[in-house]
Enzyme design. Structure first.
Site, short mmCIF file in Angstrom:
data_model
loop_
_atom_site.label_atom_id
_atom_site.label_comp_id
_atom_site.label_asym_id
_atom_site.label_seq_id
_atom_site.Cartn_x
_atom_site.Cartn_y
_atom_site.Cartn_z
N LYS A 1 0.84 -1.20 0.00
CA LYS A 1 0.00 0.00 0.00
C LYS A 1 0.87 1.25 0.00
O LYS A 1 0.48 2.30 -0.49
CB LYS A 1 -0.94 0.00 1.21
CG LYS A 1 -1.88 -1.22 1.25
CD LYS A 1 -2.97 -1.10 2.31
CE LYS A 1 -2.48 -1.13 3.73
NZ LYS A 1 -1.89 -2.41 4.17
N LYS B 1 6.28 -9.71 2.18
CA LYS B 1 5.38 -8.82 1.45
C LYS B 1 5.73 -8.82 -0.03
O LYS B 1 6.91 -8.86 -0.41
CB LYS B 1 5.50 -7.40 2.01
CG LYS B 1 5.08 -7.27 3.47
CD LYS B 1 3.60 -7.50 3.66
CE LYS B 1 3.19 -7.19 5.09
NZ LYS B 1 1.73 -7.40 5.28
N ASP C 1 2.17 -11.86 0.90
CA ASP C 1 1.05 -10.97 1.21
C ASP C 1 1.14 -9.75 0.30
O ASP C 1 2.10 -8.98 0.39
CB ASP C 1 1.14 -10.54 2.68
CG ASP C 1 -0.03 -9.68 3.13
OD1 ASP C 1 -0.89 -9.36 2.29
OD2 ASP C 1 -0.07 -9.34 4.33
N ASN D 1 -1.26 -7.32 0.11
CA ASN D 1 -1.97 -6.18 0.69
C ASN D 1 -2.89 -5.47 -0.32
O ASN D 1 -2.89 -4.24 -0.43
CB ASN D 1 -0.99 -5.20 1.34
CG ASN D 1 -0.37 -5.78 2.60
OD1 ASN D 1 0.74 -6.33 2.57
ND2 ASN D 1 -1.10 -5.73 3.71
N HIS E 1 -5.51 -12.48 11.92
CA HIS E 1 -4.55 -11.42 11.55
C HIS E 1 -4.04 -10.68 12.78
O HIS E 1 -4.84 -10.20 13.59
CB HIS E 1 -5.27 -10.45 10.61
CG HIS E 1 -4.53 -9.16 10.38
ND1 HIS E 1 -4.92 -7.96 10.95
CD2 HIS E 1 -3.41 -8.89 9.66
CE1 HIS E 1 -4.09 -7.02 10.56
NE2 HIS E 1 -3.16 -7.54 9.79
N GLU F 1 -0.11 -15.23 13.65
CA GLU F 1 0.85 -14.33 13.01
C GLU F 1 1.73 -13.68 14.06
O GLU F 1 1.22 -13.00 14.97
CB GLU F 1 0.05 -13.25 12.23
CG GLU F 1 0.93 -12.28 11.48
CD GLU F 1 0.14 -11.40 10.51
OE1 GLU F 1 -1.07 -11.18 10.74
OE2 GLU F 1 0.74 -10.92 9.53
MG LIG Z 1 -1.78 -9.16 5.70
#
Ligand SMILES: [Mg+2]
Length: 377
Positions: free
Chosen positions: A28, A177, A206, A208, A306, A326
């Site tokens: 993001k 990520k 991930d 996002n 999460h 996580e």
């Molecule tokens: Mg995530």
């Protein structure tokens, strides 16, 4: 005759700001939608009862929202006084109705999450049981993977080093990520991390929410032979149809759900994906989370909650099929206790309730607080 019933005599809400050791960036940020994340804002709720029991709960936000949550509980929180803390659903509904004009999702219910978690903590403490045991545990530890070492601002060497440190510290899986504007860069980092870790280490990615449907499918096809545990948030969080198509097209499991803020928002996605990722503070507390977990169990969808491992280890231990919790250590400064991790697993604390207490150091992070006191009887 046993006396049944207790009454809430004291409530304290507090806002804390917990800075991260260094800012982190996910996709993001890489796509220009958000600034790097530099702190977590936390709303805590402490409840005391006439019988001398206590409960501690919390909610959180990133970047914005905790001041609004705090304002909301300042308005509706005093109505907790005198209520029986064991009647959690009834109390939750009363607070929902008190704030009905601002809805049953988002900021309003995320504020109530702090209260709801405190009530569940209190109930488990009254029973003298860890929360997982109060709910009904299937296991006394849960597989744990690390996320905090795999952000995009970290150079590849740092990601590899942090992953090795996590594994050496007893963590069982690694998530990195992806979702950068240049997908080739994602694939390059992922291949390097896979090679560094070897084939045996469970690995997730991930994105996002930063891909469109075609890009997500292209990425998913490119990584099918890497044996990933899951691809997380490949698409916009509300694109249930897109997630369903992707999950049908790929062998790699598809995970999503962390951005959703109610049971209702989860319903379409639970059927669409392989792994649903609810977050207790974001969905409004443990009470709505348990509804999501029941729906997911019925749909044979896996649940991998999460963030906030301090709460979620209990809930993951109480879900019929084991998934993952996580590991993100950012809230550690707030709490006295540390999560026990070994052999790839996080242990459910053996203390009553969540097994958490606010640390002395938490006071340094305090922004504001308010207390409500009952008449004493
Ligand atoms: Mg995530």
């Amino acid at each position: 005759m046993t006396r049944v019933g207790d009454a809430i005599a004291y409530v304290r809400f507090a806002r804390y700001a917990v800075p991260l050791a260094a800012p982190v960036s996910d996709a993001k940020v890489a796509t220009g939608r958000q600034r790097p994340l530099s702190q977590i804002d936390v709303l805590t709720c402490e409840i005391g009862t006439r019988d001398g029991l206590r409960g501690l709960g919390f909610s959180y936000t990133t970047r914005a929202g905790t001041p609004a949550q705090y304002a909301h509980v300042r308005e509706v929180g005093e109505s907790l006084l005198g209520r029986d803390p064991s009647d959690i659903g009834k109390t939750y509904e009363a607070l929902l109705w008190a704030g009905a004009s601002v809805g049953r999702s988002g900021v309003a219910t995320q504020a109530l999450a702090a209260v709801d978690v405190a009530l569940w903590d209190l109930k488990a403490r009254r029973a003298g049981l860890p929360l997982a045991k109060l709910l009904g545990a299937y296991r006394d530890s849960v597989r744990v993977y690390n996320t905090s070492g795999g952000y995009l601002q970290a150079p590849l060497d740092e990601v590899k080093e942090r992953a090795a440190q996590s594994l050496a510290g007893g963590i069982g899986g690694i998530k990195i990520k992806v979702g950068q504007p240049d997908m080739k860069e994602d694939l390059r980092r992922l291949a390097a991390v896979r090679e560094h870790l070897g084939d045996g280490v469970p690995l997730m990615v991930d994105a996002n929410q930063q891909w469109d449907r075609a890009s997500a499918l292209r990425f998913g096809r490119a990584v099918e032979d890497l044996g990933l545990v899951w691809i997380e948030e490949p698409l916009d969080a509300y694109d249930a149809e897109g997630h369903a198509r992707l999950a049908a097209a790929l062998d790699t499991p598809i995970a999503t759900g962390e951005m959703l803020s109610s049971v209702a928002e989860h319903i379409g996605l639970i059927e669409a994906v392989d792994v649903i990722q609810p977050d207790v503070p974001r969905v409004g507390g443990i009470t709505p989370y348990l509804k999501i977990a029941a729906l997911a169990d019925h749909a044979h969808t896996q649940v991998a909650p999460h963030f906030v491992m301090e709460i979620h280890v209990h809930l993951a231990a109480a879900f019929p099929r084991e998934s993952w919790v996580e590991h993100i250590e950012w809230l550690a400064p707030l709490f006295e206790e540390r999560m026990r991790i070994e052999g790839g697993r996080m242990a459910v604390p053996d203390r009553p309730g969540l097994g958490l207490s606010l640390s002395g150091r938490a006071r340094d992070r305090l922004i504001d607080d308010v207390e409500f006191h009952g008449s004493g009887r």
